[in-house]
Write an enzyme that holds these catalytic residues in place. Structure first.
Site, mmCIF file in Angstrom:
data_model
loop_
_atom_site.group_PDB
_atom_site.id
_atom_site.type_symbol
_atom_site.label_atom_id
_atom_site.label_comp_id
_atom_site.label_asym_id
_atom_site.label_seq_id
_atom_site.Cartn_x
_atom_site.Cartn_y
_atom_site.Cartn_z
ATOM 1 N N ASN A 66 8.585 6.235 0.210
ATOM 2 C CA ASN A 66 8.545 6.879 -1.110
ATOM 3 C C ASN A 66 7.440 7.929 -1.206
ATOM 4 O OD1 ASN A 66 6.383 5.161 -1.245
ATOM 5 N ND2 ASN A 66 7.259 3.796 -2.782
ATOM 6 N N ARG A 79 -3.843 4.624 -6.572
ATOM 7 C CA ARG A 79 -4.040 3.277 -7.096
ATOM 8 C C ARG A 79 -5.011 3.346 -8.261
ATOM 9 N NH1 ARG A 79 0.035 2.210 -5.204
ATOM 10 N NH2 ARG A 79 0.569 0.604 -3.684
ATOM 11 N N GLN A 134 -1.749 -4.621 -12.636
ATOM 12 C CA GLN A 134 -0.393 -4.311 -13.083
ATOM 13 C C GLN A 134 0.411 -5.591 -13.229
ATOM 14 O OE1 GLN A 134 -0.005 0.195 -11.217
ATOM 15 N NE2 GLN A 134 1.414 -1.349 -10.573
ATOM 16 N N HIS A 143 3.981 2.411 -13.492
ATOM 17 C CA HIS A 143 4.027 2.674 -12.047
ATOM 18 C C HIS A 143 5.483 2.867 -11.590
ATOM 19 C CE1 HIS A 143 2.202 1.445 -7.897
ATOM 20 N NE2 HIS A 143 2.960 2.527 -7.818
HETATM 21 P P1 NAD Z 1 -0.922 7.897 4.456
HETATM 22 O O1 NAD Z 1 -1.379 6.723 5.255
HETATM 23 O O2 NAD Z 1 0.036 8.849 5.062
HETATM 24 O O3 NAD Z 1 -2.183 8.744 3.951
HETATM 25 C C1 NAD Z 1 -3.348 8.185 3.514
HETATM 26 C C2 NAD Z 1 -4.472 9.172 3.807
HETATM 27 O O4 NAD Z 1 -5.651 8.725 3.142
HETATM 28 C C3 NAD Z 1 -4.812 9.284 5.290
HETATM 29 O O5 NAD Z 1 -4.719 10.635 5.691
HETATM 30 C C4 NAD Z 1 -6.241 8.768 5.360
HETATM 31 O O6 NAD Z 1 -7.012 9.405 6.365
HETATM 32 C C5 NAD Z 1 -6.748 9.083 3.973
HETATM 33 N N1 NAD Z 1 -7.934 8.318 3.579
HETATM 34 C C6 NAD Z 1 -8.123 6.985 3.639
HETATM 35 N N2 NAD Z 1 -9.339 6.660 3.194
HETATM 36 C C7 NAD Z 1 -9.937 7.820 2.827
HETATM 37 C C8 NAD Z 1 -11.201 8.137 2.279
HETATM 38 N N3 NAD Z 1 -12.120 7.169 2.045
HETATM 39 N N4 NAD Z 1 -11.479 9.429 2.026
HETATM 40 C C9 NAD Z 1 -10.588 10.402 2.300
HETATM 41 N N5 NAD Z 1 -9.357 10.165 2.804
HETATM 42 C C10 NAD Z 1 -9.043 8.884 3.065
HETATM 43 O O7 NAD Z 1 -0.304 7.273 3.127
HETATM 44 P P2 NAD Z 1 0.601 7.977 2.009
HETATM 45 O O8 NAD Z 1 2.038 7.717 2.273
HETATM 46 O O9 NAD Z 1 0.148 9.367 1.836
HETATM 47 O O10 NAD Z 1 0.202 7.070 0.752
HETATM 48 C C11 NAD Z 1 -1.130 7.090 0.273
HETATM 49 C C12 NAD Z 1 -1.317 6.057 -0.817
HETATM 50 O O11 NAD Z 1 -0.548 6.412 -1.965
HETATM 51 C C13 NAD Z 1 -0.818 4.643 -0.475
HETATM 52 O O12 NAD Z 1 -1.742 3.927 0.293
HETATM 53 C C14 NAD Z 1 -0.624 4.044 -1.843
HETATM 54 O O13 NAD Z 1 -1.833 3.483 -2.335
HETATM 55 C C15 NAD Z 1 -0.256 5.240 -2.702
HETATM 56 N N6 NAD Z 1 1.193 5.229 -3.030
HETATM 57 C C16 NAD Z 1 1.544 5.159 -4.354
HETATM 58 C C17 NAD Z 1 2.881 5.100 -4.691
HETATM 59 C C18 NAD Z 1 3.326 5.071 -6.128
HETATM 60 O O14 NAD Z 1 4.456 4.658 -6.417
HETATM 61 N N7 NAD Z 1 2.503 5.524 -7.062
HETATM 62 C C19 NAD Z 1 3.873 5.090 -3.682
HETATM 63 C C20 NAD Z 1 3.465 5.228 -2.368
HETATM 64 C C21 NAD Z 1 2.127 5.271 -2.050
#
Ligand code: NAD
Length: 402
Positions: free
Chosen positions: A150, A288, A317, A336
């Site tokens: 997603n 989050r 949540q 959400h």
């Molecule tokens: P991803 O793993 O592709 O990307 C996460 C990125 O965060 C990575 O590039 C990582 O290096 C970076 N990162 C981690 N810690 C960090 C920090 N302290 N400072 C800077 N960068 C940091 O994941 P994604 O698919 O892009 O998803 C990211 C997040 O989005 C998920 O972990 C989830 O919490 C959230 N998400 C929310 C929904 C929603 O419905 N709202 C859906 C999917 C994901």
């Protein structure tokens, strides 16, 4: 095949008018691969129609037939937070828990300690912070999610909310439905985004997709991430890289948050960081809720340091009815929902099935789906998380009254 497994699946409630009998559209587009070439979820079979509601309790992620034909037991419930919830009652002998971040079944240390058979926690979606990952590491659980399922859904939602905030869309819509024609009231907080500085905290799958989608708006794009993007992408998108979030926020008008929640990012957006932002900045947080300090955001909306706040993630949540973001000024929050469009549900339901097929047949789960395995962070977990626990306070979800 392994022994009979008890699979405990926590999903959100059906619509208040009952499970849908028809849909707005007849089909959803069929995608061949994700933007970086990663293959789509590929179970051997599916028992659902893509485009139907799968994430609610009657949808059952389309899993019941498959699980029962394989000789296992499936329990589906939305009752996860109340004292002696159905979730708690079944945890004691469940071996697999499936949960969606939209309606998270918080797998705290206490719950993990009371679940001797628990081996696998599957996130039907992305973001496994509802599991105490430190406890999962110490108890040798496998934690996995449906990476990429997603990410684009969320990127689309984030772009929608960036525009909704800057253009002041929600109040204008409210004038229409209330029967008014109040142009001045509608536009006195409305701006063009063209020429603004727009930055993302984390340029992973979602953050990069947001940057790509914002480029045609002729804004100046910024990012920070613990992993720097390849030079070719930085050049294509004309990105300014910031070595830390402090530098990013001082140089942006709009900040969209896309890192996972883990100990390094918990309450990252607190009073101190927000005070370094340009006055009248906008934050969109679809990552989050707990990455932002709830009260600091509320204060900044009230005193004008933030011109707007949007996103779809809260903590815990469901958000308690007295959560201060519900009534704060100038917000455009949704519950959400960004990652659970009907399109996304088809992908993560198929991904969960793929993971279960692997598990039942003792085949490895894809590396990119792994968060924790064999006592340490693994796969995407090792790339994007730090070890530790961020579930503290999740018991407050019991304060939600529907
Ligand atoms: P991803 O793993 O592709 O990307 C996460 C990125 O965060 C990575 O590039 C990582 O290096 C970076 N990162 C981690 N810690 C960090 C920090 N302290 N400072 C800077 N960068 C940091 O994941 P994604 O698919 O892009 O998803 C990211 C997040 O989005 C998920 O972990 C989830 O919490 C959230 N998400 C929310 C929904 C929603 O419905 N709202 C859906 C999917 C994901």
């Amino acid at each position: 095949m392994s022994n009979k497994e008890k699979i405990l699946c926590v999903l959100y409630d059906d619509p208040i008018d009952g499970y849908p009998t028809s849909y707005a559209r007849n089909s959803i587009p069929k995608l061949d691969q994700y933007p970086d070439g990663q293959s789509m979820p590929s179970p051997k079979n599916i028992d659902f129609t893509p485009g139907e509601l799968l994430g609610s309790i009657s949808g059952e992620l389309g899993l019941r037939k498959f699980i029962e034909n394989a000789g296992h037991e499936l329990i589906v419930t939305s009752d996860k937070d109340s004292k002696d919830s159905v979730f708690d009652q079944h945890l004691s002998d469940a071996s697999i828990v499936i949960s969606q971040p939209f309606w998270p079944a918080y797998l705290t240390k206490d719950r993990i300690d009371k679940s001797p058979n628990l081996k696998l926690a599957i996130t039907a979606g992305i973001g496994s912070d509802h599991v105490d990952l430190q406890s999962a590491i110490e108890n040798n659980l496998t934690v996995c999610e449906v990476t990429y399922c997603n990410s684009i859904s969320v990127a689309e939602h984030a772009v929608m909310q960036i525009l909704a905030l800057v253009r002041n869309y929600i109040p204008q819509y409210k004038w229409v439905v209330s029967g008014g024609w109040n142009i001045s009231d509608s536009v006195s907080r409305s701006y063009d985004i063209e020429g603004m500085d727009v930055g993302v905290v984390a340029a992973g799958r979602i953050g990069t997709a947001v940057l790509k989608r914002m480029k045609p708006f002729d804004v100046n794009l910024h990012y920070t991430d613990r992993h720097r993007l390849p030079e070719s992408i930085e050049n294509d998108l004309n990105l300014t890289y910031h070595k830390d979030v402090d530098s990013l926020v001082q140089n942006c008008d709009v900040v969209s948050i896309h890192c996972p929640l883990h100990p390094e990012t918990e309450h990252l957006f607190n009073d101190t960081l927000i005070s370094k932002m340009r006055k009248g900045s906008y934050i969109v947080n679809t990552a989050r809720g707990k990455i932002c300090d709830k009260d600091a955001i509320t204060r900044a909306l009230e005193n004008g340091q933030l011109a707007g706040y949007a996103g779809d993630v809260w903590f815990p949540q469901p958000a308690p009815n007295d959560h201060t973001w519900r009534t704060a000024p100038n917000h455009a929050l949704t519950p959400h929902t960004s990652g659970t469009s009907l399109s996304a549900q088809a992908r993560y339901a198929a991904g969960v099935r793929e993971i279960l097929e692997c598990w039942f047949e003792n085949r490895p789960i894809r590396e990119e789906y792994l968060i924790v395995q064999s006592g340490s962070l693994a796969g995407t977990g090792a790339h994007s998380y730090s070890a530790g626990n961020t579930t503290e306070g999740s018991d407050q979800a019991s304060k939600f009254k529907s």
